[in-house]
Design a protein around this motif. Structure first.
Motif, PDB file in Angstrom:
ATOM      1  N   SER A   1      22.994 -67.571  63.473  1.00  0.00           N
ATOM      2  CA  SER A   1      22.195 -66.355  63.626  1.00  0.00           C
ATOM      3  C   SER A   1      21.968 -66.011  65.094  1.00  0.00           C
ATOM      4  CB  SER A   1      20.860 -66.498  62.891  1.00  0.00           C
ATOM      5  OG  SER A   1      20.158 -67.628  63.359  1.00  0.00           O
ATOM      6  N   LYS A   2      21.264 -66.855  65.811  1.00  0.00           N
ATOM      7  CA  LYS A   2      21.042 -66.637  67.239  1.00  0.00           C
ATOM      8  C   LYS A   2      20.728 -67.972  67.897  1.00  0.00           C
ATOM      9  CE  LYS A   2      16.111 -65.804  67.030  1.00  0.00           C
ATOM     10  NZ  LYS A   2      14.996 -65.059  67.546  1.00  0.00           N
ATOM     11  N   PRO A   3      21.016 -68.121  69.179  1.00  0.00           N
ATOM     12  CA  PRO A   3      20.714 -69.373  69.866  1.00  0.00           C
ATOM     13  C   PRO A   3      19.203 -69.595  69.960  1.00  0.00           C
ATOM     14  CG  PRO A   3      22.235 -68.029  71.154  1.00  0.00           C
ATOM     15  CD  PRO A   3      21.749 -67.186  70.030  1.00  0.00           C
ATOM     16  N   GLU A   4      18.800 -70.847  69.789  1.00  0.00           N
ATOM     17  CA  GLU A   4      17.403 -71.217  69.956  1.00  0.00           C
ATOM     18  C   GLU A   4      17.338 -72.370  70.933  1.00  0.00           C
ATOM     19  OE1 GLU A   4      14.659 -71.111  66.669  1.00  0.00           O
ATOM     20  OE2 GLU A   4      16.327 -70.642  65.334  1.00  0.00           O
TER      21      GLU A   4
ATOM     22  N   ASN B   1      22.762 -73.168  67.967  1.00  0.00           N
ATOM     23  CA  ASN B   1      23.103 -71.892  67.343  1.00  0.00           C
ATOM     24  C   ASN B   1      23.886 -72.232  66.091  1.00  0.00           C
ATOM     25  OD1 ASN B   1      23.884 -69.387  66.503  1.00  0.00           O
ATOM     26  ND2 ASN B   1      24.818 -68.777  68.422  1.00  0.00           N
TER      27      ASN B   1
ATOM     28  N   THR C   1      30.613 -69.410  66.962  1.00  0.00           N
ATOM     29  CA  THR C   1      29.600 -69.483  68.018  1.00  0.00           C
ATOM     30  C   THR C   1      28.611 -70.608  67.759  1.00  0.00           C
ATOM     31  OG1 THR C   1      28.223 -67.872  66.868  1.00  0.00           O
ATOM     32  CG2 THR C   1      29.734 -67.017  68.542  1.00  0.00           C
TER      33      THR C   1
END
Length: 68
Positions: free
Chosen positions: A35-38, A32, A15
């Motif tokens: 961990s998580k999209p920023e 990304n 991802t």
């Protein structure tokens, strides 16, 4: 979309991605790295039909770490 580097649509394993796009004339950098999209949006807009320079700076000591 001005720039994209990441998995193709059918790749469900990874991802991780980076992208740079214009949203209503504002440069937006999306990332990304696991961990998580920023999302980081510029405070200024670009001038259309003129040369523009977009600089992305990553500061590992800053709370926000990146800005456009």
């Amino acid at each position: 979309m001005l720039l994209y580097s990441g998995p193709e649509k059918d790749d469900e394993v990874s991802t991780d991605f980076v992208s740079l796009e214009l949203m209503e004339g504002t440069p937006v950098f999306k990332v990304n790295l696991g961990s998580k999209p920023e999302e980081f949006a510029s405070k200024s807009t670009v001038k259309l039909n003129e040369p523009n320079t977009i600089t992305l700076i990553r500061n590992k000591y800053s709370k926000h770490k990146s800005y456009v």
